[in-house]
Motif scaffolding. Structure first.
Motif, PDB file in Angstrom:
ATOM      1  N   MET A 167      30.844  63.313   4.226  1.00 22.59           N
ATOM      2  CA  MET A 167      32.002  63.823   4.934  1.00 22.59           C
ATOM      3  C   MET A 167      31.635  64.264   6.357  1.00 22.59           C
ATOM      4  N   LYS A 168      30.492  64.927   6.454  1.00 26.72           N
ATOM      5  CA  LYS A 168      30.016  65.383   7.748  1.00 26.72           C
ATOM      6  C   LYS A 168      29.685  64.191   8.641  1.00 26.72           C
ATOM      7  N   THR A 169      29.060  63.174   8.056  1.00 28.74           N
ATOM      8  CA  THR A 169      28.714  61.981   8.824  1.00 28.74           C
ATOM      9  C   THR A 169      29.959  61.261   9.322  1.00 28.74           C
ATOM     10  N   LYS A 170      30.997  61.188   8.490  1.00 26.60           N
ATOM     11  CA  LYS A 170      32.238  60.542   8.894  1.00 26.60           C
ATOM     12  C   LYS A 170      32.905  61.294  10.034  1.00 26.60           C
ATOM     13  N   ALA A 171      32.903  62.627   9.969  1.00 31.30           N
ATOM     14  CA  ALA A 171      33.489  63.436  11.037  1.00 31.30           C
ATOM     15  C   ALA A 171      32.726  63.247  12.347  1.00 31.30           C
ATOM     16  N   GLN A 172      31.407  63.192  12.256  1.00 29.06           N
ATOM     17  CA  GLN A 172      30.598  62.966  13.454  1.00 29.06           C
ATOM     18  C   GLN A 172      30.886  61.599  14.065  1.00 29.06           C
ATOM     19  N   SER A 173      31.078  60.593  13.192  1.00 25.51           N
ATOM     20  CA  SER A 173      31.389  59.250  13.675  1.00 25.51           C
ATOM     21  C   SER A 173      32.731  59.225  14.390  1.00 25.51           C
ATOM     22  N   ILE A 174      33.713  59.934  13.848  1.00 19.13           N
ATOM     23  CA  ILE A 174      35.034  59.977  14.486  1.00 19.13           C
ATOM     24  C   ILE A 174      34.958  60.670  15.846  1.00 19.13           C
ATOM     25  N   LEU A 175      34.242  61.793  15.903  1.00 17.09           N
ATOM     26  CA  LEU A 175      34.097  62.510  17.169  1.00 17.09           C
ATOM     27  C   LEU A 175      33.384  61.650  18.213  1.00 17.09           C
ATOM     28  N   LEU A 176      32.369  60.935  17.765  1.00 19.20           N
ATOM     29  CA  LEU A 176      31.637  60.071  18.688  1.00 19.20           C
ATOM     30  C   LEU A 176      32.529  58.961  19.229  1.00 19.20           C
ATOM     31  N   ASN A 177      33.319  58.361  18.341  1.00 19.04           N
ATOM     32  CA  ASN A 177      34.221  57.294  18.782  1.00 19.04           C
ATOM     33  C   ASN A 177      35.282  57.814  19.747  1.00 19.04           C
ATOM     34  N   VAL A 178      35.792  59.019  19.472  1.00 17.00           N
ATOM     35  CA  VAL A 178      36.784  59.611  20.375  1.00 17.00           C
ATOM     36  C   VAL A 178      36.163  59.891  21.744  1.00 17.00           C
ATOM     37  N   ALA A 179      34.941  60.431  21.734  1.00 21.72           N
ATOM     38  CA  ALA A 179      34.263  60.724  23.000  1.00 21.72           C
ATOM     39  C   ALA A 179      34.010  59.440  23.787  1.00 21.72           C
ATOM     40  N   LEU A 180      33.585  58.381  23.100  1.00 27.55           N
ATOM     41  CA  LEU A 180      33.350  57.104  23.769  1.00 27.55           C
ATOM     42  C   LEU A 180      34.649  56.521  24.313  1.00 27.55           C
ATOM     43  N   LEU A 181      35.735  56.698  23.563  1.00 31.57           N
ATOM     44  CA  LEU A 181      37.035  56.212  24.024  1.00 31.57           C
ATOM     45  C   LEU A 181      37.472  56.928  25.294  1.00 31.57           C
ATOM     46  N   VAL A 182      37.280  58.244  25.330  1.00 34.90           N
ATOM     47  CA  VAL A 182      37.654  59.023  26.520  1.00 34.90           C
ATOM     48  C   VAL A 182      36.816  58.594  27.723  1.00 34.90           C
ATOM     49  N   VAL A 183      35.517  58.463  27.507  1.00 33.72           N
ATOM     50  CA  VAL A 183      34.635  58.031  28.604  1.00 33.72           C
ATOM     51  C   VAL A 183      35.025  56.638  29.078  1.00 33.72           C
ATOM     52  N   GLY A 184      35.342  55.739  28.129  1.00 33.36           N
ATOM     53  CA  GLY A 184      35.757  54.396  28.501  1.00 33.36           C
ATOM     54  C   GLY A 184      37.029  54.377  29.316  1.00 33.36           C
ATOM     55  N   LEU A 185      38.006  55.189  28.923  1.00 31.40           N
ATOM     56  CA  LEU A 185      39.261  55.263  29.668  1.00 31.40           C
ATOM     57  C   LEU A 185      39.053  55.824  31.072  1.00 31.40           C
ATOM     58  N   LEU A 186      38.212  56.848  31.185  1.00 30.54           N
ATOM     59  CA  LEU A 186      37.928  57.419  32.501  1.00 30.54           C
ATOM     60  C   LEU A 186      37.214  56.413  33.401  1.00 30.54           C
ATOM     61  N   THR A 187      36.397  55.568  32.798  1.00 24.60           N
ATOM     62  CA  THR A 187      35.671  54.566  33.575  1.00 24.60           C
ATOM     63  C   THR A 187      36.587  53.441  34.037  1.00 24.60           C
ATOM     64  N   VAL A 188      37.490  53.018  33.162  1.00 26.95           N
ATOM     65  CA  VAL A 188      38.349  51.873  33.462  1.00 26.95           C
ATOM     66  C   VAL A 188      39.544  52.262  34.324  1.00 26.95           C
ATOM     67  N   PHE A 189      39.967  53.521  34.273  1.00 25.48           N
ATOM     68  CA  PHE A 189      41.190  53.944  34.952  1.00 25.48           C
ATOM     69  C   PHE A 189      41.202  53.621  36.448  1.00 25.48           C
ATOM     70  N   PRO A 190      40.150  53.932  37.221  1.00 24.67           N
ATOM     71  CA  PRO A 190      40.194  53.595  38.660  1.00 24.67           C
ATOM     72  C   PRO A 190      40.336  52.094  38.906  1.00 24.67           C
ATOM     73  N   PHE A 191      39.692  51.290  38.052  1.00 22.53           N
ATOM     74  CA  PHE A 191      39.798  49.844  38.213  1.00 22.53           C
ATOM     75  C   PHE A 191      41.227  49.365  37.965  1.00 22.53           C
ATOM     76  N   VAL A 192      41.858  49.867  36.902  1.00 26.04           N
ATOM     77  CA  VAL A 192      43.236  49.485  36.596  1.00 26.04           C
ATOM     78  C   VAL A 192      44.173  49.946  37.713  1.00 26.04           C
ATOM     79  N   TRP A 193      43.941  51.152  38.232  1.00 27.84           N
ATOM     80  CA  TRP A 193      44.763  51.671  39.335  1.00 27.84           C
ATOM     81  C   TRP A 193      44.640  50.754  40.552  1.00 27.84           C
ATOM     82  N   MET A 194      43.439  50.285  40.851  1.00 28.79           N
ATOM     83  CA  MET A 194      43.234  49.402  41.996  1.00 28.79           C
ATOM     84  C   MET A 194      43.978  48.080  41.812  1.00 28.79           C
TER      85      MET A 194
END
Length: 273
Positions: free
Chosen positions: A1-28
């Motif tokens: 259960m703990k491992t699954k929660a950590q995996s979800i948090l990691l995926n959410v963090a990666l998603l946020v970082v990915g969106l922040l990285t792609v956002f300026p490019f999409v805006w351009m």
């Protein structure tokens, strides 16, 4: 259960970082379809209020975008191909041949990676100017013929090629040239793909050296040509965004072609000694 929660948090963090990285490019990209009045407006919107293709039309009229694009593509492909071949050749020699001074030579190659590029600009500029190469593409190609990073990467990868395979080929009468081109290079395709992406990006994005060496506007590269959108009192942001959007297409194409082997090649070069 703990491992699954950590995996979800990691995926959410990666998603946020990915969106922040792609956002300026999409805006351009979206801003390329806006008018300059809308781009400079204080009331900004993510999507254009009125979609327009005038920026893509005017960028060719204002400066020779097609020629600059062609210059950059030809130079980037040429330099990448030459650099990859010389890196593979040097890496093969350093990995599979035993000779006096091999360790010193490899150490010297590594030392070139530790010298800041800015330190070599003035002496390099002086040398190419004195021999009369300023203004020619040779001044851009010659410095990139040998890559310390490329040699290191290919040497690390080719060290993993089994010596038994090479010895078997030699017993069958294969020449060293045949072994290099038909055995070693096909077995190093992952590392070559990774190096191709790195080298192409470095050449495509290079600004300072072409700016210093090429004084003919018709021979200039796209990275330098994009600065023409910035005037003394105003900047044509719409044209700049449109030109930059199109200039990214070759980079995406190169990555799509080599991305399947990119991770494997980079990883293998990093872990093998």
């Amino acid at each position: 259960m703990k491992t699954k929660a950590q995996s979800i948090l990691l995926n959410v963090a990666l998603l946020v970082v990915g969106l922040l990285t792609v956002f300026p490019f999409v805006w351009m990209v979206l801003s390329a379809f806006k008018s300059n009045a809308e781009i400079n407006s204080l009331d900004q919107t993510f999507f254009p209020r009125e979609w327009t293709f005038d920026n893509f039309i005017s960028m060719q009229q204002n400066f020779d975008f097609a020629r600059l694009m062609a210059n950059s593509v030809v130079l980037s492909v040429t330099i990448t191909a030459i650099s990859i071949y010389t890196s593979c050749l040097a890496g093969f020699v350093l990995a599979k041949y035993t000779f006096r001074g091999r360790g010193f030579l490899f150490g010297f190659v590594l030392s070139t990676m530790m010298v800041p590029w800015a330190v070599t600009i003035i002496p390099r500029y002086t040398m190419f100017t004195e021999v009369g190469l300023q203004g020619s593409y040779a001044s851009l190609i010659i410095p990139a013929i040998l890559s310390g990073f490329g040699i290191f990467m290919m040497r690390q990868n080719m060290s993993a090629v089994p010596d038994e395979v090479l010895e078997a080929a030699r017993l069958d009468g294969a020449s060293e040239i045949f072994i290099f081109h038909r055995i070693v290079m096909p077995m190093s395709v992952n590392a070559i793909s990774a190096l191709a992406i790195f080298q192409f990006l470095w050449v495509w994005e290079d600004y300072l050296w072409p700016y210093l060496m090429i004084n003919d506007p018709s021979k200039q590269v796209l990275a330098v040509g994009l600065t023409t959108f910035s005037g003394r009192y105003a900047t044509d942001f719409g044209g700049l965004f449109a030109a930059t959007t199109i200039s990214i297409i070759p980079v995406i194409v190169v990555y799509v072609i080599f991305q399947r082997r990119f991770i494997a090649g980079a990883a293998s070069a990093a872990v093998k000694g």
